[in-house]
Design a protein around this motif. Structure first.
Motif, mmCIF file in Angstrom:
data_model
loop_
_atom_site.group_PDB
_atom_site.id
_atom_site.type_symbol
_atom_site.label_atom_id
_atom_site.label_comp_id
_atom_site.label_asym_id
_atom_site.label_seq_id
_atom_site.Cartn_x
_atom_site.Cartn_y
_atom_site.Cartn_z
ATOM 1 N N UNK A 26 28.272 31.183 35.200
ATOM 2 C CA UNK A 26 28.445 29.877 35.812
ATOM 3 C C UNK A 26 29.338 29.987 37.024
ATOM 4 N N UNK A 27 29.785 28.839 37.516
ATOM 5 C CA UNK A 27 30.599 28.831 38.730
ATOM 6 C C UNK A 27 31.965 29.473 38.505
ATOM 7 N N UNK A 28 32.295 30.391 39.385
ATOM 8 C CA UNK A 28 33.637 30.955 39.430
ATOM 9 C C UNK A 28 34.012 31.139 40.876
ATOM 10 N N UNK A 43 46.100 46.910 36.095
ATOM 11 C CA UNK A 43 46.344 46.905 37.549
ATOM 12 C C UNK A 43 45.238 46.136 38.253
ATOM 13 N N UNK A 44 45.637 45.266 39.177
ATOM 14 C CA UNK A 44 44.671 44.559 40.004
ATOM 15 C C UNK A 44 44.297 45.496 41.149
ATOM 16 N N UNK A 45 43.087 45.988 41.175
ATOM 17 C CA UNK A 45 42.732 46.958 42.216
ATOM 18 C C UNK A 45 42.085 46.305 43.432
ATOM 19 N N UNK A 46 41.400 45.189 43.235
ATOM 20 C CA UNK A 46 40.760 44.524 44.368
ATOM 21 C C UNK A 46 40.463 43.074 44.018
ATOM 22 N N UNK A 47 40.446 42.221 45.026
ATOM 23 C CA UNK A 47 40.151 40.809 44.817
ATOM 24 C C UNK A 47 39.433 40.259 46.038
ATOM 25 N N UNK A 48 38.697 39.167 45.822
ATOM 26 C CA UNK A 48 37.930 38.591 46.923
ATOM 27 C C UNK A 48 37.870 37.084 46.767
ATOM 28 N N UNK A 49 37.913 36.387 47.892
ATOM 29 C CA UNK A 49 37.856 34.938 47.876
ATOM 30 C C UNK A 49 36.434 34.457 47.647
ATOM 31 N N UNK A 50 36.291 33.162 47.438
ATOM 32 C CA UNK A 50 34.974 32.592 47.162
ATOM 33 C C UNK A 50 34.021 32.805 48.330
ATOM 34 N N UNK A 51 34.548 32.721 49.553
ATOM 35 C CA UNK A 51 33.707 32.899 50.735
ATOM 36 C C UNK A 51 33.349 34.356 50.969
ATOM 37 N N UNK A 52 34.153 35.259 50.375
ATOM 38 C CA UNK A 52 33.944 36.683 50.623
ATOM 39 C C UNK A 52 34.658 37.183 51.857
ATOM 40 N N UNK A 53 35.307 36.296 52.583
ATOM 41 C CA UNK A 53 35.935 36.680 53.852
ATOM 42 C C UNK A 53 37.316 37.284 53.675
ATOM 43 N N UNK A 54 37.947 37.018 52.545
ATOM 44 C CA UNK A 54 39.316 37.488 52.319
ATOM 45 C C UNK A 54 39.338 38.446 51.142
ATOM 46 N N UNK A 55 39.983 39.587 51.331
ATOM 47 C CA UNK A 55 40.021 40.598 50.288
ATOM 48 C C UNK A 55 41.426 41.162 50.132
ATOM 49 N N UNK A 65 37.838 52.083 48.076
ATOM 50 C CA UNK A 65 37.069 51.070 47.361
ATOM 51 C C UNK A 65 36.752 49.912 48.300
ATOM 52 N N UNK A 66 35.594 49.293 48.089
ATOM 53 C CA UNK A 66 35.216 48.120 48.869
ATOM 54 C C UNK A 66 34.663 47.055 47.935
ATOM 55 N N UNK A 67 35.244 45.858 48.002
ATOM 56 C CA UNK A 67 34.782 44.741 47.186
ATOM 57 C C UNK A 67 33.961 43.816 48.072
ATOM 58 N N UNK A 68 32.826 43.375 47.570
ATOM 59 C CA UNK A 68 31.958 42.509 48.368
ATOM 60 C C UNK A 68 31.355 41.411 47.497
ATOM 61 N N UNK A 69 31.024 40.318 48.141
ATOM 62 C CA UNK A 69 30.250 39.255 47.507
ATOM 63 C C UNK A 69 29.650 38.423 48.616
ATOM 64 N N UNK A 70 28.516 37.830 48.353
ATOM 65 C CA UNK A 70 27.928 36.888 49.295
ATOM 66 C C UNK A 70 28.616 35.544 49.101
ATOM 67 N N UNK A 71 28.849 34.844 50.178
ATOM 68 C CA UNK A 71 29.573 33.587 50.153
ATOM 69 C C UNK A 71 29.022 32.620 49.107
ATOM 70 N N UNK A 72 29.897 32.205 48.205
ATOM 71 C CA UNK A 72 29.508 31.197 47.229
ATOM 72 C C UNK A 72 28.716 31.698 46.044
ATOM 73 N N UNK A 73 28.405 32.992 46.016
ATOM 74 C CA UNK A 73 27.657 33.529 44.877
ATOM 75 C C UNK A 73 28.609 33.873 43.732
ATOM 76 N N UNK A 98 39.329 27.675 39.297
ATOM 77 C CA UNK A 98 39.715 26.805 40.404
ATOM 78 C C UNK A 98 39.554 27.510 41.748
ATOM 79 N N UNK A 99 39.487 26.691 42.793
ATOM 80 C CA UNK A 99 39.311 27.194 44.157
ATOM 81 C C UNK A 99 40.668 27.485 44.770
ATOM 82 N N UNK A 100 40.821 28.677 45.346
ATOM 83 C CA UNK A 100 42.096 29.060 45.933
ATOM 84 C C UNK A 100 42.009 29.316 47.431
ATOM 85 N N UNK A 101 40.975 28.821 48.075
ATOM 86 C CA UNK A 101 40.811 29.007 49.525
ATOM 87 C C UNK A 101 40.850 30.487 49.859
#
Length: 122
Positions: A26-28, A43-55, A65-73, A98-101
């Protein structure tokens, strides 16, 4: 309750590559990868915002390492290269309710996957 499912773990020789994927039922919003090796803290090794623009990357994995996601997916991928024996751990996918911008650190994650084992042999 949103479920997260990881895939792509396995065993690889040092210097090799692996790709981990995580899909939410579902939505995350923010998503991240954590890892825990035997006898060590998670250990937190990588993180990404909902838009995918911030890592975010831990220093131990930066430039490998590279973390990726398509915006909103509700899914993301972790490309791991130049793997080392110290990368051996169970890798967990995490997501937020929740949304963290654009924030990618200092976040409490609400959803967790079951984990996938990554073993790097030397």
């Amino acid at each position: 309750q949103v479920e997260l499912v990881e895939s792509g773990g396995g065993e690889v020789q040092a210097g090799g590559s692996l790709r981990l994927s995580c899909t939410a039922s579902g939505r995350t919003y923010n998503m991240a990868w954590f890892r825990q090796a035997p006898g060590k803290e998670r250990e937190n090794v990588a993180a990404i915002s909902w838009s995918g623009a911030d890592t975010y990357y831990a220093d131990s994995v930066k430039d490998r390492f590279t973390i990726t996601r398509n915006s909103g997916e509700n899914a993301m991928t972790l490309h791991m290269s130049g793997l080392r024996s110290e990368d051996t751990a169970v890798y967990y996918c995490a997501g937020t309710k929740y949304y963290y911008s654009s924030y990618v650190t200092g976040i409490d994650y609400d959803y967790w996957g079951q984990g996938t084992q990554v073993t790097v042999s030397s």
